[in-house]
Design an enzyme around this catalytic site. Structure first.
Site, PDB file in Angstrom:
ATOM      1  CB  THR A  77      -0.979  -0.031   1.197  1.00 49.09           C
ATOM      2  OG1 THR A  77      -1.917   1.041   1.055  1.00 49.09           O
ATOM      3  CG2 THR A  77      -0.255   0.072   2.525  1.00 49.09           C
ATOM      4  CG  LEU A 112      -9.257   3.922  -4.404  1.00 46.31           C
ATOM      5  CD1 LEU A 112     -10.204   4.540  -5.430  1.00 46.31           C
ATOM      6  CD2 LEU A 112      -7.841   3.861  -4.972  1.00 46.31           C
ATOM      7  CE  LYS A 135      -1.697   0.235  -3.492  1.00 47.48           C
ATOM      8  NZ  LYS A 135      -3.106   0.318  -3.927  1.00 47.48           N
ATOM      9  N   GLY A 178       0.365   5.134  -7.244  1.00 43.01           N
ATOM     10  CA  GLY A 178       0.236   3.764  -7.716  1.00 43.01           C
ATOM     11  C   GLY A 178      -1.193   3.287  -7.837  1.00 43.01           C
ATOM     12  CB  ALA A 179      -4.170   3.603  -5.664  1.00 37.50           C
ATOM     13  N   GLY A 207      -5.340  12.391  -8.196  1.00 31.97           N
ATOM     14  CA  GLY A 207      -4.100  11.791  -7.728  1.00 31.97           C
ATOM     15  C   GLY A 207      -3.441  10.960  -8.818  1.00 31.97           C
TER      16      GLY A 207
END
Length: 255
Positions: free
Chosen positions: A60, A212, A64, A130-131, A127
């Site tokens: 997390t 998220l 990531k 990585g997510a 944003g």
């Protein structure tokens, strides 16, 4: 006893450990799930060497993308996305092989799909970490055009429908983008009064806001969206779905 875990920093917000420990108890699985809260990614090799029963872990914020350079293999999907949230640890004699995957895309698409309406054609992705890369890939699979929103849009490197700074997000632009996905940690516990800077009054019942963040259950981003009639959802179901996908990855037999 096999070990699994979560690698990131900080981890006080995460529900992953409770989710897996409950699943292990319910299913009678002899395993443990640990939080590996490491302030520096350089500590990862030592952690893996010390935990000889570690068979897999989730990744997390903020690792990531950075973790990729520590992996021996990368799935095609993770390579395409450029981010990893699942690592399988394979012990082969004296060798330890780390294989990277991305299950965020599964969790996101399966979670948001039931909420989508025909008018949900374009999305703002808040944003660029990585997510967000998995989210953009998921939106593509769902047939939704996307654009990044960032404090530094020139650095996104995105190949969607352009990119914007937060100052670019006008009420008129909000009207054109009826899906907004928050991939930033803004609003995450303990900073529950924070939210992305948007013209929320321009929202309508045609909008879908997906956060998220799942702790708290209702973020300020969601609260503002709901105030103006938008459909809102947090990331808890996504967490559960990607966690189950992680478990399948860790336990599938290598060919």
């Amino acid at each position: 006893m096999k070990e699994y875990g979560l690698f990131g920093y900080p981890l006080g917000h995460s529900f992953s450990r409770a989710f897996f420990k409950n699943m292990f108890a319910r299913e009678g699985i002899n395993a443990d799930y640990l939080n590996f809260e490491l302030p520096r990614i350089e500590q990862l090799p030592q952690l893996i060497a010390e935990h000889v029963y570690l068979r897999g872990f989730n990744v997390t914020i903020p690792y990531k993308q950075a973790i990729i350079s520590y992996l021996d293999e990368l799935s095609e999907e993770a390579q395409r996305i450029g981010a990893v949230n699942v690592v399988k640890v394979v012990r082969s004699g004296e060798r330890t092989i780390l294989k990277g995957y991305n299950s965020d895309i599964i969790g996101f698409t399966d979670s948001i799909r039931p909420l989508l309406q025909p008018h949900h054609k374009r999305a703002l992705v808040l944003g660029t970490g990585g997510a967000s890369k998995a989210i953009c890939r998921g939106l593509e699979q769902l047939g939704i055009e996307w654009s990044y929103v960032s404090r530094h849009p020139s650095l996104t490197g995105g190949d969607g429908d352009g990119s914007f700074s937060y100052s670019d997000i006008t009420p008129a632009l909000i009207g054109d983008y009826t899906v907004i996905v928050n991939c930033t940690p803004l609003g995450m516990s303990p900073n529950v009064d924070a939210a992305p800077t948007l013209p929320y009054a321009a929202l309508s019942p045609r909008h879908l806001l997906y956060d998220l963040v799942y702790n708290p259950e209702v973020t300020m981003f969601m609260r503002e969206g709901r105030r103006f009639g938008a459909t809102v959802k947090n990331g808890l179901e996504m967490l559960h779905l990607q966690a189950l996908a992680s478990w399948n990855i860790w336990n599938e037999q290598d060919s």
